[in-house]
Design an enzyme around this catalytic site. Structure first.
Site, mmCIF file in Angstrom:
data_model
loop_
_atom_site.group_PDB
_atom_site.id
_atom_site.type_symbol
_atom_site.label_atom_id
_atom_site.label_comp_id
_atom_site.label_asym_id
_atom_site.label_seq_id
_atom_site.Cartn_x
_atom_site.Cartn_y
_atom_site.Cartn_z
ATOM 1 N N GLY A 1 0.876 -1.301 0.035
ATOM 2 C CA GLY A 1 -0.261 0.042 -0.017
ATOM 3 C C GLY A 1 0.937 1.302 -0.122
ATOM 4 O O GLY A 1 1.381 1.599 -0.924
ATOM 5 N N SER B 1 5.053 -5.532 -3.263
ATOM 6 C CA SER B 1 4.807 -4.000 -3.246
ATOM 7 C C SER B 1 5.558 -3.373 -2.305
ATOM 8 O O SER B 1 6.639 -3.454 -1.823
ATOM 9 C CB SER B 1 3.337 -3.809 -3.506
ATOM 10 O OG SER B 1 3.167 -2.500 -3.786
ATOM 11 N N TYR B 2 4.801 -2.480 -1.507
ATOM 12 C CA TYR B 2 5.111 -1.757 -0.277
ATOM 13 C C TYR B 2 5.618 -2.859 0.772
ATOM 14 O O TYR B 2 6.188 -2.292 1.785
ATOM 15 C CB TYR B 2 4.101 -0.616 0.010
ATOM 16 C CG TYR B 2 4.812 0.230 0.888
ATOM 17 C CD1 TYR B 2 5.658 1.376 0.519
ATOM 18 C CD2 TYR B 2 4.671 0.110 2.351
ATOM 19 C CE1 TYR B 2 6.063 2.247 1.306
ATOM 20 C CE2 TYR B 2 5.250 1.168 3.418
ATOM 21 C CZ TYR B 2 6.306 2.042 2.897
ATOM 22 O OH TYR B 2 6.727 3.117 3.596
ATOM 23 N N ASP C 1 4.972 -5.360 -14.953
ATOM 24 C CA ASP C 1 4.374 -4.355 -13.829
ATOM 25 C C ASP C 1 5.191 -3.190 -14.135
ATOM 26 O O ASP C 1 6.301 -3.038 -14.241
ATOM 27 C CB ASP C 1 4.722 -5.011 -12.380
ATOM 28 C CG ASP C 1 4.481 -4.012 -11.243
ATOM 29 O OD1 ASP C 1 3.627 -3.010 -11.714
ATOM 30 O OD2 ASP C 1 5.136 -3.862 -10.288
ATOM 31 N N HIS D 1 2.178 -7.101 -11.380
ATOM 32 C CA HIS D 1 2.595 -6.731 -10.126
ATOM 33 C C HIS D 1 2.012 -7.721 -9.069
ATOM 34 O O HIS D 1 2.890 -8.137 -8.234
ATOM 35 C CB HIS D 1 1.871 -5.386 -9.586
ATOM 36 C CG HIS D 1 2.102 -4.676 -8.466
ATOM 37 N ND1 HIS D 1 3.547 -4.006 -8.276
ATOM 38 C CD2 HIS D 1 1.708 -4.561 -7.179
ATOM 39 C CE1 HIS D 1 3.272 -3.496 -6.983
ATOM 40 N NE2 HIS D 1 2.471 -3.825 -6.415
#
Length: 495
Positions: free
Chosen positions: A88, A184-185, A400, A464
């Site tokens: 996020g 991701s984050y 991605d 992603h």
């Protein structure tokens, strides 16, 4: 020789004792595991158990983090335990990891049933999904002030406290090999939590020791400067931006040069707006798949989600323009997931939303408005944990555009690791240790292994959310990681 009557009585007694034992076992499990999920709407029949509920943490347990746990499909007592985290910041590991990517139950439509995932990662491990920090998914706090104090540090500390309490609730998994994975984050979340566990273990008593063995992160935010540079290079090399725009960004935006401290020129801001606009009609997280037209207008107005560092390009005013458009083979999956988890019968089955939150369930938080700390790099953390002997794999789906493979390669190169070379007779020379890996006789991607213990892996044709686009290959990758096995280097070696 015993008479038939005595034999029958003995057999009957054995049956009664077995039934009583089963009854006591079920009662014991019911009292010890009140979070056992028994009637999830639309669930196909399965032989493994799963649990969901809250773990209270913090001062007077004002915070409550929601989890969903799936035992391994076969012999869970012999399998490792893996915690999965989405990023996020502010996105749900339940809504993405569990329900769209690698969990055993996938939400694939607005219909009444959910789909059994033939490539679920609980085929090889016990899977724990956590919604963190508070304000994400069903996780909540009794103090609104907590929502203004969130950041990387709080997330790591709260996730660590959650794990200590979770193991007290599920002590039978306490001695299992423990791994963390995410995307991701979670490139921040995973190593930061791993470091917190590692430091905690140094002073821990046996009761609070966590048997951490390593972690794996995908399309991961690692190092702001190289992540950003790689993002622009990827857009240019994949014909999304023009030569002219590429040149202007490199000239005007100092963070894309080796002298990254050079201030941005007057042309940087409009150039970056044009960069964001180039992605406005496609899914930046999977550049070759369609977008969900039914929710595209709504999604394009949303605050950015499933994203990398919130200080992208150091241009706060540009960040909301990088909107999250649902990705996957069915680009509307995110909408299906939110519909499903907003159902009252689903929430009851999962022991969720017990406080009746004032806002609907969403895949990424609509109540987290401020992120207080996000270090520019986590590469020093990776280095420290490699030196501590942890197994670390970094993987990247190569379609991605948001945290692209170029970013990951630039970032790992900043660590100046030494690539292993395959010296086996008859093997072709691998420049820099870079080679293909195979699954079912096809090239699944490319990999380089480093002498320090890190592996960098690409997954060919995946976006992603790698398990969405390459389910079988991602399960093979995950299995090899858990067993510490080298990925197949031969077309006929299997996976």
């Amino acid at each position: 020789m015993a008479s038939p009557i005595i034999s029958l009585r003995l057999a009957f007694l054995v049956i009664l004792l077995a039934a009583a034992h089963a009854r006591n076992t079920l009662q014991k499990e019911s009292s010890q595991d009140p979070d056992l999920v028994t009637a999830l709407p639309g669930q196909p029949p399965v032989k493994f158990r799963h649990y969901a509920g809250y773990i209270g943490i913090g001062d007077r347990q004002a915070k409550a983090l929601f989890y969903w746990f799936f035992e391994a499909e076969h012999r869970p007592s012999e399998k490792p335990l893996v915690l999965w985290l989405n990023g996020g910041p502010g996105c749900s590991s339940v809504a993405y990891g569990a329900a769209q990517e690698l969990g055993p139950f996938l939400v694939r439509s607005n219909g009444p049933n959910i789909t059994l995932n033939p490539f679920a990662w609980n085929k090889v491990a016990n899977l724990l999904f956590l919604e963190a920090p508070v304000g994400v998914g069903f996780s909540y706090t009794n103090r609104s002030s907590d929502l203004r104090k969130l950041g990387d540090r709080v997330t790591a500390e709260d996730s660590y406290s959650f794990l200590l309490s979770w193991f007290r609730r599920f002590p039978r998994f306490k001695s299992h090999d423990f791994y963390i994975a995410g995307e991701s984050y979670a490139g921040h979340y995973v190593p930061q939590l791993a470091e917190r566990i590692y430091e905690g273990n140094k002073a821990a008593k046996q009761i609070s020791f966590i048997n951490l063995k390593g972690f794996m992160i995908g399309n991961a935010v690692l190092n702001d400067a190289t992540d950003q540079m790689g993002m622009v290079e990827y857009a240019w090399s994949h014909a999304i931006i023009s030569d002219e725009l590429h040149a202007i960004i490199l000239k005007e935006c100092g963070s894309f040069q080796q002298d990254g401290d050079r201030p941005a020129g007057p042309g940087c801001s409009p150039a970056l707006r044009a960069f964001l606009q180039a992605y406005s009609d496609i899914d930046i997280y999977s550049i070759y798949t369609p977008v969900c037209l039914s929710s595209f207008d709504r999604s394009s107005r949303r605050k950015s989600r499933l994203v990398a560092a919130p200080l992208l390009f150091s241009q706060q005013d540009l960040w909301p323009g990088m909107s999250r458009v649902a990705a996957g083979y069915d680009p509307c999956t995110e909408d299906y997931v939110e519909t499903y988890f907003n159902r009252e019968d689903v929430q009851r089955a999962l022991h969720a939303n017990v406080t009746q939150l004032s806002y609907p369930y969403s895949s990424c938080s609509e109540v987290i408005e401020k992120w207080n700390d996000s270090p520019a790099t986590v590469l020093p953390v990776l280095r420290r944990l490699l030196n501590a002997g942890l197994r670390i794999w970094v993987y990247s789906g190569d379609t991605d555009g948001r945290v692209p493979v170029t970013s990951t390669r630039y970032s790992i190169n900043e660590m100046h690791l030494k690539a292993k070379q395959d010296e086996r007779k008859g093997k072709k020379k691998e420049w820099g240790g870079w080679r293909a890996w195979y699954h079912k006789e096809q090239v699944a991607g490319w990999v380089v292994e480093y002498e320090e213990g890190l592996s960098l892996v690409t997954v060919r044709g995946a976006g992603h959310q790698v398990p969405v686009f390459a389910a079988a290959r991602s399960l093979a990758l995950f299995s090899h990681f858990l067993h510490g096995r080298t990925l197949p280097a031969d077309r006929f070696a299997g996976a």
